[in-house]
Design an enzyme around this catalytic site. Structure first.
Site, PDB file in Angstrom:
ATOM      1  N   PHE A 268       0.853  -1.185   0.000  1.00  0.00           N
ATOM      2  CA  PHE A 268       0.000   0.000   0.000  1.00  0.00           C
ATOM      3  C   PHE A 268       0.896   1.245   0.000  1.00  0.00           C
ATOM      4  O   PHE A 268       0.776   2.137   0.831  1.00  0.00           O
ATOM      5  CB  PHE A 268      -0.951   0.010   1.198  1.00  0.00           C
ATOM      6  CG  PHE A 268      -1.828  -1.199   1.306  1.00  0.00           C
ATOM      7  CD1 PHE A 268      -3.027  -1.257   0.598  1.00  0.00           C
ATOM      8  CD2 PHE A 268      -1.469  -2.285   2.090  1.00  0.00           C
ATOM      9  CE1 PHE A 268      -3.847  -2.377   0.678  1.00  0.00           C
ATOM     10  CE2 PHE A 268      -2.282  -3.416   2.193  1.00  0.00           C
ATOM     11  CZ  PHE A 268      -3.478  -3.471   1.478  1.00  0.00           C
ATOM     12  N   CYS A 362      -4.476   3.326  10.672  1.00  0.00           N
ATOM     13  CA  CYS A 362      -5.300   4.437  11.129  1.00  0.00           C
ATOM     14  C   CYS A 362      -6.543   3.946  11.853  1.00  0.00           C
ATOM     15  O   CYS A 362      -7.473   4.717  12.091  1.00  0.00           O
ATOM     16  CB  CYS A 362      -5.690   5.329   9.943  1.00  0.00           C
ATOM     17  SG  CYS A 362      -6.528   4.455   8.618  1.00  0.00           S
TER      18      CYS A 362
END
Length: 405
Positions: A268, A362
């Site tokens: 990612f 996150c």
């Protein structure tokens, strides 16, 4: 009128009393009262304030929904963030040393998504009110960089000519090294007249670039962000870390986690936020699903100095995660997935037994789930750092180091 005592904060930053009853912008130990609407106390009035309550720094706080915790002291927020992470880990039977906590300073957000709406008198650009569709103007916002606030008049001009009466514009603004990059979506269909006015507004405001539904309308100079020694030409509306300070904190954690690894896999990878600085000391293979981000990463690397080889691969890691045979070519893995985590890829990593993992997340809940998969497969969760890039919000980001036990 209902009166309650707040027992704790939930993961969205709301106070929770017995019931449960939810009351926004309250703190544990406070006695509050208000009208009860279902399980929510509307417009709660503080009867007995907490010693952790402080005066909000922003004059827009009462009406703007961009922040949720300006009424709490920094020490309280730090403790609450640590508790959020500890609870998420505890729910899957894990614990780890909380090594350090970084909080980005006020007025440091380099990117923001504003909402623009036409009015009878012109236009308003800002953030939504708490749990509301109302747009609140925020000329003195305390979270974004001054350069973004200085752009608000131009964004209002864009809204006046580009928004329809029945819908709002989304104006994503990023402060790059070469100027502001403005990406607008949900506006009117683009025609020649609109295009010309947008060019004039952009030129007058000195924007680096303006795009409309992914079409570049005007570019005075390529929007560049330096990552390590690489000048990266970021695509319109590209995902970037919210603050430069937070990005540096995450990179510091990642370097601690990968140690002296010579070959690193970055999953990612985006446009190279971590891959490019890491390439100063190691070869890096960057995997990302968006080709435009990989193109930007590669362009940055080709103009960088003092870097080792960086290769790229376009791949949907949710549908086609890297397999153990592919993973075992690397000494360390960096993984920074979206909020949903990367469960399928984590299972493959667990089977591959790569020595070191730097995990960024996150969402503490999905991080804990993925970390449990790894620890159940022989990894040790060595430490966790908390990085608060979204100051005064309930958003909690973590960085962690894992090694084979």
């Amino acid at each position: 009128m209902t009166k309650v005592t707040i027992e704790r904060l939930g993961h969205q930053g709301d106070g929770i009393a017995h019931g449960p009853i939810f009351a926004s912008r309250t703190l544990p130990g406070e006695t509050v009262e208000g009208d009860l609407d279902g399980t929510r106390l509307t417009a709660p009035r503080i009867v007995t304030p907490s010693s952790d309550r402080v005066s909000p720094k922003c004059r827009h706080y009462k009406t703007c929904g961009g922040c949720a915790l300006q009424h709490a002291s920094d020490a309280f927020v730090a403790g609450w963030q640590q508790d959020v992470v500890t609870r998420a880990l505890g729910a899957v039977g894990l614990s780890a040393p909380l090594r350090r906590l970084h909080t980005s300073p006020a007025s440091s957000r380099r990117r923001a998504a504003f909402t623009g709406r036409r009015t009878k008198k012109g236009a308003i650009v800002g953030f939504h009110g708490p749990a509301s569709d109302v747009v609140i103007a925020v000329p003195d916002c305390q979270i974004v960089r001054p350069s973004l606030l200085a752009a608000l008049p131009a964004l209002e001009d864009i809204t006046r000519i580009g928004a329809s009466r029945k819908s709002s514009l989304r104006l994503s603004v990023t402060d790059t090294d070469t100027g502001l990059d403005v990406a607008v979506t949900d506006g009117k269909p683009l025609d020649n007249d609109l295009r010309q006015v947008l060019i004039e507004i952009s030129n007058t405001a000195g924007f680096a670039r303006i795009s409309w539904d992914d079409e570049v309308i005007a570019q005075r100079v390529a929007p560049i962000l330096r990552m390590g020694t690489a000048p990266v030409p970021v695509p319109p509306g590209a995902f970037l870390q919210a603050t430069a300070e937070g990005e540096l904190a995450l990179l510091t954690s990642i370097k601690d986690a990968v140690g002296g690894a010579g070959k690193i896999l970055d999953l990612f990878a985006g446009c190279g936020t971590f891959a490019l600085p890491l390439s100063l000391a190691a070869e890096v293979h960057a995997v990302e699903s968006e080709q435009s981000l990989l193109d930007a990463l590669d362009a940055g690397w080709r103009h960088a100095t003092g870097v080792k080889r960086v290769t790229t691969e376009r791949r949907d890691l949710f549908r086609r995660p890297l397999t153990p045979d592919e993973l075992q070519r690397f000494d360390a893995i960096v993984i920074d997935p979206p909020r949903a985590g990367a469960e399928a890829q984590i299972h493959e990593i667990a089977a591959a037994k790569v020595q070191r993992i730097a995990a960024i997340s996150c969402n503490p809940v999905t991080f804990a789930r993925d970390a449990a998969i790894l620890t159940n497969s022989g990894y040790r969760l060595d430490w966790i750092d908390i990085v608060d890039q979204f100051r005064w919000s309930p958003h909690v980001e973590v960085a962690a180091g894992l090694t084979l036990a």
